[in-house]
Design a protein around this motif. Structure first.
Motif, PDB file in Angstrom:
ATOM      1  N   TYR A 140       0.073   2.836  49.347  1.00  0.00           N
ATOM      2  CA  TYR A 140      -0.542   1.750  48.590  1.00  0.00           C
ATOM      3  C   TYR A 140      -1.064   0.765  49.625  1.00  0.00           C
ATOM      4  N   ALA A 141      -2.389   0.650  49.731  1.00  0.00           N
ATOM      5  CA  ALA A 141      -2.976  -0.185  50.777  1.00  0.00           C
ATOM      6  C   ALA A 141      -3.673  -1.415  50.223  1.00  0.00           C
ATOM      7  N   GLY A 142      -3.530  -1.653  48.904  1.00  0.00           N
ATOM      8  CA  GLY A 142      -4.165  -2.822  48.310  1.00  0.00           C
ATOM      9  C   GLY A 142      -3.409  -4.096  48.625  1.00  0.00           C
ATOM     10  N   ARG A 143      -4.005  -5.213  48.236  1.00  0.00           N
ATOM     11  CA  ARG A 143      -3.336  -6.494  48.443  1.00  0.00           C
ATOM     12  C   ARG A 143      -2.110  -6.606  47.541  1.00  0.00           C
ATOM     13  N   LEU A 144      -1.149  -7.400  47.974  1.00  0.00           N
ATOM     14  CA  LEU A 144       0.050  -7.649  47.181  1.00  0.00           C
ATOM     15  C   LEU A 144      -0.275  -8.710  46.137  1.00  0.00           C
ATOM     16  N   SER A 145      -1.046  -8.309  45.133  1.00  0.00           N
ATOM     17  CA  SER A 145      -1.454  -9.227  44.075  1.00  0.00           C
ATOM     18  C   SER A 145      -1.501  -8.475  42.756  1.00  0.00           C
ATOM     19  N   PRO A 146      -1.259  -9.160  41.642  1.00  0.00           N
ATOM     20  CA  PRO A 146      -1.194  -8.479  40.333  1.00  0.00           C
ATOM     21  C   PRO A 146      -2.458  -7.707  39.982  1.00  0.00           C
ATOM     22  N   GLU A 147      -3.638  -8.256  40.311  1.00  0.00           N
ATOM     23  CA  GLU A 147      -4.870  -7.582  39.907  1.00  0.00           C
ATOM     24  C   GLU A 147      -5.061  -6.244  40.604  1.00  0.00           C
ATOM     25  N   LYS A 148      -4.429  -6.037  41.727  1.00  0.00           N
ATOM     26  CA  LYS A 148      -4.545  -4.759  42.435  1.00  0.00           C
ATOM     27  C   LYS A 148      -3.543  -3.711  41.942  1.00  0.00           C
ATOM     28  N   GLY A 149      -2.747  -4.079  40.936  1.00  0.00           N
ATOM     29  CA  GLY A 149      -1.860  -3.102  40.317  1.00  0.00           C
ATOM     30  C   GLY A 149      -0.527  -2.909  41.012  1.00  0.00           C
ATOM     31  N   ILE A 150      -0.094  -3.886  41.819  1.00  0.00           N
ATOM     32  CA  ILE A 150       1.160  -3.709  42.549  1.00  0.00           C
ATOM     33  C   ILE A 150       2.351  -3.591  41.595  1.00  0.00           C
ATOM     34  N   TYR A 151       2.300  -4.272  40.448  1.00  0.00           N
ATOM     35  CA  TYR A 151       3.425  -4.181  39.514  1.00  0.00           C
ATOM     36  C   TYR A 151       3.460  -2.823  38.813  1.00  0.00           C
ATOM     37  N   THR A 152       2.302  -2.241  38.555  1.00  0.00           N
ATOM     38  CA  THR A 152       2.270  -0.877  38.019  1.00  0.00           C
ATOM     39  C   THR A 152       2.858   0.088  39.040  1.00  0.00           C
ATOM     40  N   PHE A 153       2.522  -0.130  40.305  1.00  0.00           N
ATOM     41  CA  PHE A 153       3.060   0.711  41.374  1.00  0.00           C
ATOM     42  C   PHE A 153       4.585   0.595  41.438  1.00  0.00           C
ATOM     43  N   LEU A 154       5.107  -0.639  41.381  1.00  0.00           N
ATOM     44  CA  LEU A 154       6.554  -0.830  41.452  1.00  0.00           C
ATOM     45  C   LEU A 154       7.246  -0.215  40.239  1.00  0.00           C
ATOM     46  N   SER A 155       6.631  -0.333  39.064  1.00  0.00           N
ATOM     47  CA  SER A 155       7.207   0.293  37.867  1.00  0.00           C
ATOM     48  C   SER A 155       7.236   1.812  38.009  1.00  0.00           C
ATOM     49  N   MET A 156       6.175   2.348  38.606  1.00  0.00           N
ATOM     50  CA  MET A 156       6.088   3.794  38.802  1.00  0.00           C
ATOM     51  C   MET A 156       7.245   4.307  39.662  1.00  0.00           C
ATOM     52  N   LEU A 157       7.690   3.503  40.616  1.00  0.00           N
ATOM     53  CA  LEU A 157       8.788   3.933  41.481  1.00  0.00           C
ATOM     54  C   LEU A 157      10.084   4.153  40.703  1.00  0.00           C
ATOM     55  N   HIS A 158      10.187   3.571  39.523  1.00  0.00           N
ATOM     56  CA  HIS A 158      11.417   3.673  38.739  1.00  0.00           C
ATOM     57  C   HIS A 158      11.308   4.670  37.594  1.00  0.00           C
ATOM     58  N   THR A 159      10.205   5.405  37.529  1.00  0.00           N
ATOM     59  CA  THR A 159      10.137   6.489  36.545  1.00  0.00           C
ATOM     60  C   THR A 159      10.999   7.654  37.043  1.00  0.00           C
ATOM     61  N   ASP A 160      11.520   8.432  36.113  1.00  0.00           N
ATOM     62  CA  ASP A 160      12.369   9.552  36.525  1.00  0.00           C
ATOM     63  C   ASP A 160      11.588  10.586  37.326  1.00  0.00           C
ATOM     64  N   ILE A 161      10.259  10.644  37.090  1.00  0.00           N
ATOM     65  CA  ILE A 161       9.431  11.599  37.834  1.00  0.00           C
ATOM     66  C   ILE A 161       9.525  11.339  39.327  1.00  0.00           C
ATOM     67  N   VAL A 162       9.579  10.073  39.693  1.00  0.00           N
ATOM     68  CA  VAL A 162       9.618   9.705  41.109  1.00  0.00           C
ATOM     69  C   VAL A 162      11.055   9.609  41.607  1.00  0.00           C
ATOM     70  N   GLU A 163      11.914   8.971  40.813  1.00  0.00           N
ATOM     71  CA  GLU A 163      13.302   8.777  41.257  1.00  0.00           C
ATOM     72  C   GLU A 163      14.017  10.104  41.509  1.00  0.00           C
ATOM     73  N   ASP A 164      13.631  11.133  40.766  1.00  0.00           N
ATOM     74  CA  ASP A 164      14.301  12.439  40.911  1.00  0.00           C
ATOM     75  C   ASP A 164      13.616  13.347  41.935  1.00  0.00           C
ATOM     76  N   ASP A 165      12.629  12.818  42.638  1.00  0.00           N
ATOM     77  CA  ASP A 165      11.897  13.634  43.624  1.00  0.00           C
ATOM     78  C   ASP A 165      12.058  13.018  45.009  1.00  0.00           C
ATOM     79  N   PRO A 166      13.035  13.474  45.780  1.00  0.00           N
ATOM     80  CA  PRO A 166      13.279  12.890  47.114  1.00  0.00           C
ATOM     81  C   PRO A 166      12.220  13.239  48.144  1.00  0.00           C
ATOM     82  N   SER A 167      11.293  14.136  47.794  1.00  0.00           N
ATOM     83  CA  SER A 167      10.265  14.512  48.763  1.00  0.00           C
ATOM     84  C   SER A 167       9.166  13.463  48.888  1.00  0.00           C
TER      85      SER A 167
END
Length: 318
Positions: free
Chosen positions: A106-133
């Motif tokens: 994720y190389a965008g700015r740390l600002s809401p309009e660039k979707g950083i909160y969507t990115f952080l939410s994505m990290l907590h989906t089971d799809i990502v949390e259960d994939d250590p790769s």
């Protein structure tokens, strides 16, 4: 120049690259529109006033339509000049991921309009949390701003994220991108619409795949390795990353083809083409021409000709 109003004395072509208050210029000036129109009424009034004697240049077809509706002008009067990726992105050597490792940036700015909160939410989906790769990298771009400083603290505390310093040159950025398999652009689609998305073309020139929101001008950044997902949807972003990783990395031939899109030569030629076109009449100059027309003296009253008398028609005896 000493003051902004001195720009009005320039005899040549004037191009405002960032927003600036109204300045009277000898000929209509051009305005680069690389952000969406403002949301707040006061800013809308200010920006519309500053644009009344400028020829708009948008960074995508989407942005051209957006600004045409905001300025209440024909979309054909809004020129489109696409940005370009620096040559360093097509030239940088890629690094190979370790076996069983997938690198996401994720190389965008740390600002809401660039979707950083969507990115952080994505990290907590089971799809990502259960994939250590999956390994995630975020840069500190935008951390110098108050909201970016707050978001930086959240990102730094996340155990799945490697926070690295923002890159300050195309060459440094190209090296960073070339060390990742996927670059994500989860741009906010609720109140901010990405007018283009230059990171997308830079990443594709570097041989990475891009997962971006299907919103704004991002669909126009297709160089062959762009994957679009529903905006503001953490689940869709997670699945988009997995879909992109399931594809084979772009081949050298595919990467070379991507590098032929959005080049500096194409961008400069398009900009020069805009300057060569006849200048349209801006709203301000239209008003001035109408005012000049209205101020003309009345035409002299026409001289009436005397009425022509006609002789009565004699009755013909039957």
């Amino acid at each position: 120049m000493p003051a902004l109003e001195d720009v009005g004395e320039l005899a040549g072509v004037v191009v405002f690259v960032s927003e600036a208050p109204f300045v009277a210029t000898r000929r209509p000036a051009y305005q680069m529109l690389h952000v969406p129109p403002p949301l707040r009424r006061q800013r809308q009034t200010e920006v519309a006033a500053s644009m009344r004697d400028r020829i708009p240049i948008a960074t995508s077809r989407y942005a051209a339509d957006l600004w045409a509706r905001f300025l209440d002008v024909d979309v054909a009067t809004v020129h489109v000049v696409y940005p370009f990726a620096e040559a360093a992105f097509a030239q940088v050597a890629r690094t190979t991921s370790p076996r069983g490792v997938a690198r996401v940036l994720y190389a965008g700015r740390l600002s809401p309009e660039k979707g950083i909160y969507t990115f952080l939410s994505m990290l907590h989906t089971d799809i990502v949390e259960d994939d250590p790769s999956l390994f995630f990298t975020v840069t500190t771009a935008g951390a110098d701003k108050p909201q970016g400083h707050i978001i930086e603290g959240m990102v730094r505390a996340h155990p799945r994220v490697d926070l690295v310093s923002a890159r300050v040159s195309p060459e440094e950025m190209a090296v960073l991108v070339a060390g990742h398999d996927v670059v994500v652009m989860p741009s906010n689609g609720q109140y901010w619409h990405e007018t283009f998305g230059i990171v997308s073309i830079e990443a594709q020139h570097s041989g990475a795949r891009v997962v971006a929101s299907d919103d704004g001008g991002l669909p126009e950044t297709q160089c062959g390795a762009l994957h679009l997902v529903a905006p503001d949807d953490a689940e869709a972003l997670a699945r988009g990353i997995l879909d992109a990783l399931s594809c084979a990395p772009p081949t050298p031939t595919q990467r070379a083809a991507a590098a032929t899109c959005f080049t500096i030569e194409q961008s400069v030629d398009a900009l020069l083409g805009v300057f060569e076109e006849p200048e349209p009449v801006t709203p301000l100059r239209m008003v001035r021409e109408l005012e000049a027309l209205i101020s003309l003296p009345d035409a002299p009253a026409s001289v009436r000709r005397p009425a022509t008398t006609t002789r009565p028609v004699e009755e013909v005896p039957s």
